[in-house]
Design a protein around this motif. Structure first.
Motif, mmCIF file in Angstrom:
data_model
loop_
_atom_site.group_PDB
_atom_site.id
_atom_site.type_symbol
_atom_site.label_atom_id
_atom_site.label_comp_id
_atom_site.label_asym_id
_atom_site.label_seq_id
_atom_site.Cartn_x
_atom_site.Cartn_y
_atom_site.Cartn_z
ATOM 1 N N TRP A 230 0.828 -1.210 0.000
ATOM 2 C CA TRP A 230 0.000 0.000 0.000
ATOM 3 C C TRP A 230 0.864 1.262 0.000
ATOM 4 O O TRP A 230 0.614 2.193 -0.754
ATOM 5 N N SER A 233 2.455 1.719 -3.320
ATOM 6 C CA SER A 233 1.439 2.155 -4.285
ATOM 7 C C SER A 233 1.173 3.653 -4.147
ATOM 8 O O SER A 233 1.099 4.381 -5.142
ATOM 9 N N TYR A 236 4.082 5.535 -5.599
ATOM 10 C CA TYR A 236 4.081 5.478 -7.059
ATOM 11 C C TYR A 236 3.076 6.479 -7.622
ATOM 12 O O TYR A 236 3.388 7.250 -8.540
ATOM 13 N N CYS A 237 1.853 6.469 -7.079
ATOM 14 C CA CYS A 237 0.815 7.374 -7.589
ATOM 15 C C CYS A 237 1.229 8.825 -7.424
ATOM 16 O O CYS A 237 1.031 9.646 -8.333
ATOM 17 N N LEU A 244 -3.413 7.754 -4.768
ATOM 18 C CA LEU A 244 -4.305 6.599 -4.783
ATOM 19 C C LEU A 244 -5.746 7.093 -4.778
ATOM 20 O O LEU A 244 -6.066 8.118 -4.170
ATOM 21 N N TRP A 269 -5.513 -2.047 -4.413
ATOM 22 C CA TRP A 269 -5.416 -1.022 -3.376
ATOM 23 C C TRP A 269 -6.204 0.243 -3.725
ATOM 24 O O TRP A 269 -6.179 0.719 -4.865
ATOM 25 N N LYS A 330 0.890 -7.271 -1.492
ATOM 26 C CA LYS A 330 1.289 -6.678 -2.765
ATOM 27 C C LYS A 330 0.181 -6.883 -3.797
ATOM 28 O O LYS A 330 -0.157 -8.018 -4.148
ATOM 29 N N ASN A 332 -2.189 -4.913 -7.329
ATOM 30 C CA ASN A 332 -2.390 -3.817 -8.277
ATOM 31 C C ASN A 332 -3.022 -2.645 -7.522
ATOM 32 O O ASN A 332 -3.511 -2.804 -6.409
ATOM 33 N N PHE A 333 -3.054 -1.480 -8.151
ATOM 34 C CA PHE A 333 -3.641 -0.321 -7.480
ATOM 35 C C PHE A 333 -4.125 0.683 -8.519
ATOM 36 O O PHE A 333 -3.805 0.584 -9.700
ATOM 37 N N CYS A 335 -4.540 4.779 -9.464
ATOM 38 C CA CYS A 335 -4.150 6.170 -9.226
ATOM 39 C C CYS A 335 -5.180 7.096 -9.872
ATOM 40 O O CYS A 335 -5.849 6.737 -10.833
#
Length: 337
Positions: A230, A233, A236-237, A244, A269, A330, A332-333, A335
């Protein structure tokens, strides 16, 4: 550019997100603004005929409650009425009184006999849309209003209809904006949809192999098919997009549900985290969770945070319920862009 419907779909998916979807009149007004630079003629949108004939609500809501008369639906008729609290499928060309709803969700009985398409147009021009029935309580309220306004037990139009059209982006939107007399499927092979600039942006079905201009859409929701924790993620976003996603309404739940179906993990996520000391769930955009779609047993009882903080994920299956998970999982998520 001028392309066939399939070529236009490929181009939009490569360069943007997909061919354009219209989910309500607000979307249609945006499309009409874009059309002003296109001159006269037809323009592709992302609606295509399929082999599946499904029931929809005119408002765009999913059909999650049904109250058919025993033995109904029993024909190929594509519109539905209420009579004595039960639903019946009837020909859309029949004329009946009907019920609209307005922006404060009040129901309005219209004591004029129109066919279903005329009733839909009347509701959209003077109120919001034909009535939607989402549960037994709303069904009883609709029956009460009909009984209060109707001397005889006649059929009354609701916003329920069925067709075989599907959006390219797999949206479940049932919004339709046909020109009078369309779709007519001339020759039996008019399987794609255009908006027509000479008819104020209303729609027609035509052959998919015609080469015409088209409108793409860019989704503000981005599915990232990397498996990250999380916190990873969120990082990254924030580095590559905005954040997120926060799901703070029925509309956003539907939009995220359309995107999450393409995930490679069973859960994805969201920007949802548990403030453990107060047993409170909060979105990354700062909002407390008001709209909720938790799976049974999730999001209600106090979380045990002694070993690991809990975060919120959405199931990528059909119901798109929310799940409380340890933040080290872990997945996918999604954005926001």
């Amino acid at each position: 550019m001028k392309k066939t419907w399939t070529e236009a779909q490929s181009y939009c998916r490569e360069q943007y997100s997909d061919l354009a979807t219209a989910e309500n009149m607000d979307d249609m007004n945006k499309l009409k603004d874009l059309m002003k630079s296109a001159g006269y003629g037809n323009i592709w949108i992302g609606l295509q005929r399929t082999n599946q004939n499904e029931w929809h609500w005119s408002s765009g809501d999913r059909v999650i409650f049904q109250n058919w008369e025993p033995g109904q639906p029993d024909s190929t008729a594509e519109c539905a009425t209420m009579k004595e609290g039960k639903w019946n499928d009837v020909e859309c060309s029949d004329t009946n009184t009907f019920i609209c709803y307005n922006r404060s969700s009040q129901l309005v009985f219209v004591n004029q006999k129109k066919n279903w398409r005329e009733a839909q147009s009347h509701c959209r021009e003077n109120h919001v849309d034909l009535v939607t029935v989402r549960n037994s309580i709303e069904n009883q309220e609709l029956e009460r209003i009909i009984n209060d306004n109707q001397k005889y037990k006649d059929d009354v139009w609701m916003g329920l209809f069925r067709d075989s059209w599907q959006w390219s982006d797999q949206s479940k939107s049932s919004f339709r904006y046909w020109i009078t007399g369309e779709p007519n499927n001339i020759g039996g092979n008019e399987n794609c949809v255009v908006i027509n600039t000479m008819h104020q942006g209303s729609w027609a079905d035509i052959r998919c192999d015609q080469q015409i201009s088209f409108i793409c859409q860019e989704d503000k929701l981005i599915l990232i098919q990397q498996n990250l924790t999380w916190l990873e993620s969120m990082g990254y976003c924030r580095q590559h997009h905005v954040d997120l996603v926060s799901v703070d309404s029925v509309e956003m739940q539907r939009r995220v549900g359309n995107v999450v179906k393409r995930a490679s993990t069973e859960k994805v996520w969201l920007g949802l985290h548990n403030f453990c000391s107060m047993n409170m769930w909060i979105w990354l955009n700062g909002e407390v969770v008001c709209y909720q779609n938790w799976a049974p047993g999730n999001g209600i009882a106090p979380e045990d945070c002694r070993l690991e903080w809990r975060k919120g994920a959405m199931e990528s299956g059909e119901d798109h319920h929310w799940i409380s998970l340890p933040e080290s999982r872990k997945l996918n998520f999604i954005c926001t862009n």
